[in-house]
Design a protein around this motif. Structure first.
Motif, PDB file in Angstrom:
ATOM      1  N   ARG A  79     -23.568 -82.659  59.961  1.00 56.19           N
ATOM      2  CA  ARG A  79     -23.764 -82.080  58.625  1.00 56.19           C
ATOM      3  C   ARG A  79     -22.858 -80.876  58.394  1.00 56.19           C
ATOM      4  NH1 ARG A  79     -28.578 -83.804  56.242  1.00 56.19           N
ATOM      5  NH2 ARG A  79     -28.304 -82.375  54.509  1.00 56.19           N
ATOM      6  N   LEU A  80     -22.658 -80.107  59.460  1.00 58.12           N
ATOM      7  CA  LEU A  80     -21.819 -78.913  59.329  1.00 58.12           C
ATOM      8  C   LEU A  80     -20.377 -79.305  59.068  1.00 58.12           C
ATOM      9  CD1 LEU A  80     -23.164 -76.538  62.113  1.00 58.12           C
ATOM     10  CD2 LEU A  80     -23.726 -76.565  59.690  1.00 58.12           C
ATOM     11  N   LEU A 113     -25.949 -73.593  51.901  1.00 64.25           N
ATOM     12  CA  LEU A 113     -26.567 -74.583  52.782  1.00 64.25           C
ATOM     13  C   LEU A 113     -28.087 -74.567  52.641  1.00 64.25           C
ATOM     14  CD1 LEU A 113     -24.625 -74.029  56.125  1.00 64.25           C
ATOM     15  CD2 LEU A 113     -24.086 -75.593  54.281  1.00 64.25           C
ATOM     16  N   GLU A 157     -29.744 -76.711  57.502  1.00 62.26           N
ATOM     17  CA  GLU A 157     -28.320 -76.618  57.812  1.00 62.26           C
ATOM     18  C   GLU A 157     -27.957 -75.213  58.280  1.00 62.26           C
ATOM     19  OE1 GLU A 157     -27.014 -79.983  54.516  1.00 62.26           O
ATOM     20  OE2 GLU A 157     -27.060 -77.874  54.005  1.00 62.26           O
TER      21      GLU A 157
END
Lengths: 345, 241
Positions: free
Chosen positions: B130-131, B142, B146
């Motif tokens: 996801r990052l 975010l 996250e």
């Protein structure tokens, strides 16, 4: 990290345009197309750009509230003035010139830098307390530092005390005599370009990101292995050192300095420029310094009323656009098309 | 590897820890559980040697890392030299920097070349895809989960061997929380030593090998996770009967 290649257009557009513009201004001054008043306004613009962008390191990027910028400017102004008069001019206090006045042209940057270095060390006066003090309390310390510098100068008779110090005019004349060019304007431009380049490099480096991290969260910065004390010293010394450079140039443009020029009023002007342009925006600092200088001149006919109008404008600015002209952004972020011509990190 | 010995700590005039002792061996997952105000975060902050105003002042006892006292070490050196990383409570990421800038900032004090940084960055992105998707976004934008990934990733970027996690489950949806613990478990299997502070005792004991129970500034129980789970008083106080 994506590696984007720099096109020649990106690489050269800005430096070439900038160089051309500055050369044109110097030519204008040389040929007499611009009178002395216009010349001095342009030089003050440059000095103000140095002041606002250097204060932006501490007040914008690092998020402190330093309001003693004029104090460091004073240190730079006096140190470089005394050096240049001692070295290059015959003076009642310092005796005959130590070096030939014809060397002044070449050694002038060294003199100005010496003023900057002295101011950087004066910056320690604020940097060391900042280890354990933040916010309002640090602001008070910076005001105190400003007064310490101003009062010290006022009380040293050998450099004129409250009457001020002069003789830099003879040095600038000596520069003109050895090679007739608008020297002060050239040095101011050189100082301004160097300052903006240096700060831009600094804040876009990983080192510089450490300062932005301190602004956001000092604890989090520490656990990211940022040596916050060291970074504070670097930031304060860089900021005050550049203020000293501005002070040295200021003194030589005017040919005369007195402690009265470096009061809290001057520091406030620097802060107004930073907040007008936008905290943490180098482009904003440059833009606001230019606008602010023009504004001061445009409002000159109002005389004393000027200082009613300008603060009022500040009130309105804070009401309706508290983030300043540019906010936290830089020019290419506002106008993405500019990226074609200039690569900005 | 890390041992805290009879630690007494003060904030001003108030003693927050009254003789805390525990150890952490290489490759272990150890949890400190306890209610609000038990002194868990204070313990972590003491280990990290954080500066004022967070600074808990050690009045007695010692913290040793590989046998040597670290009481005189500066916090940035705790991270860089000793390789102890902290994922602080509430994440404390840098909101006005991008995800990638947040991660590279953690390599701040490292002198090695950018290739090594790129490699570490790749590893973090592998752990938290996801990052990678969001690497150019400002960290402020975010979601909570996250941001927690970013906080953990940031600590890993400093190449720490020991990671101290302060309430990693706070504010996370259960699914995200389990995801996070699974990733941490995976990191532990690769050799990372983990000390985790949790209020959610059940999750923490499922995750850790050993645990210590803290109450009002002292350790009141210790044992393997299974022992603590079976302990009637721990059950009653922290596991809901």
């Amino acid at each position: 990290m994506t590696t984007t290649t720099t096109t020649p257009l990106q690489k050269f557009t800005v430096p070439v345009l900038l160089l051309a513009a500055l050369a044109a201004l110097c030519f204008g001054a040389q040929s007499g197309m611009m009178n002395l008043y216009v010349q001095s306004v342009i030089m003050f613009m440059g000095i103000n750009i140095i002041l606002s962008s250097s204060l932006n390191i501490v007040n914008g990027y690092m998020g402190e509230f330093a309001c003693g910028h004029a104090g460091f400017m004073a240190v730079g102004a006096y140190v470089s003035s005394i050096l240049s008069v001692w070295l290059f001019a015959d003076d009642a206090v310092f005796g005959t010139a130590v070096l030939s006045p014809s060397l002044a042209v070449w050694l002038f940057p060294v003199v100005i830098l010496a003023g900057g270095v002295a101011a950087a060390f004066a910056g320690l006066l604020v940097a060391v307390p900042s280890f354990k003090t933040r916010g309002d309390y640090l602001a008070i310390i910076t005001i105190a530092a400003n007064y310490i510098v101003k009062s010290t100068i006022e009380n040293v008779g050998a450099i004129g005390g409250a009457r001020g110090f002069m003789g830099m005019g003879r040095v600038t004349k000596a520069m003109d005599a050895s090679l007739p060019l608008p020297w002060m304007m050239i040095w101011v431009f050189a100082g301004t370009v160097m300052t903006v380049w240096l700060i831009n490099r600094f804040v876009s480096s990983t080192q510089g990101k450490g300062i932005i991290a301190i602004c956001q969260d000092e604890i989090a910065a520490e656990i990211m292995s940022v040596n916050t004390n060291k970074m504070k010293i670097v930031a304060f010394m860089l900021s005050s050192g550049l203020a000293g450079v501005a002070g040295g140039l200021f003194a030589h443009v005017l040919g005369y300095v007195n402690p009265g020029s470096f009061t809290i009023m001057k520091s406030t002007e620097c802060m107004v420029m930073v907040y007008l342009g936008g905290m943490g925006s180098l482009g904003g600092s440059v833009l606001s310094a230019v606008l602010f200088t023009l504004l001061l001149e445009a409002l000159r006919p109002l005389q004393i009323i000027k200082w009613v109008v300008i603060p009022l404008m500040l009130v309105l600015l804070m009401q309706f656009r508290p983030e300043g002209i540019m906010g936290n952004r830089e020019l290419p972020q506002l106008f993405p098309k500019l990226k074609k011509f200039y690569k900005f990190k | 590897m890390l041992s805290v010995e009879n630690l007494h700590v003060r904030y001003g005039n108030i003693e927050a820890l009254h003789g805390v002792s525990f150890t952490l061996e290489r490759g272990e997952i150890v949890t400190l559980i306890g209610a609000n105000g038990a002194g868990k975060t204070t313990t972590l902050h003491s280990i990290m040697r954080l500066p004022p105003p967070e600074a808990p002042r050690v009045t007695q006892g010692d913290i040793r890392f590989e046998g040597a006292s670290i009481l005189g070490v500066e916090p940035h050196d705790v991270v860089r030299r000793l390789g102890i990383g902290l994922v602080p409570e509430g994440r404390r990421i840098f909101g006005n920097l991008t995800v990638q800038e947040n991660l590279t900032l953690a390599t701040y004090a490292r002198k090695d070349d950018s290739a090594a940084v790129q490699q570490d960055l790749g590893r973090v992105f592998e752990l938290f895809p996801r990052l990678k998707e969001r690497q150019r976004q400002l960290a402020d934008s975010l979601s909570g989960g996250e941001q927690q990934m970013l906080a953990v990733g940031r600590a890993l970027m400093s190449r720490c061997e020991v990671i101290l996690l302060d309430e990693p489950s706070m504010g996370l949806a259960p699914l995200l929380m389990f995801d996070m613990f699974r990733t941490l478990k995976h990191l532990n299997e690769e050799g990372l030593t983990i000390l985790v502070v949790e209020q959610n005792a059940k999750v923490a004991l499922d995750f850790a090998h050993r645990g210590y129970v803290m109450d009002t500034g002292a350790i009141v129980a210790e044992g393997t996770s299974a022992e603590l789970r079976a302990d009637p008083s721990v059950k009653k106080a922290y596991l809901g009967g």
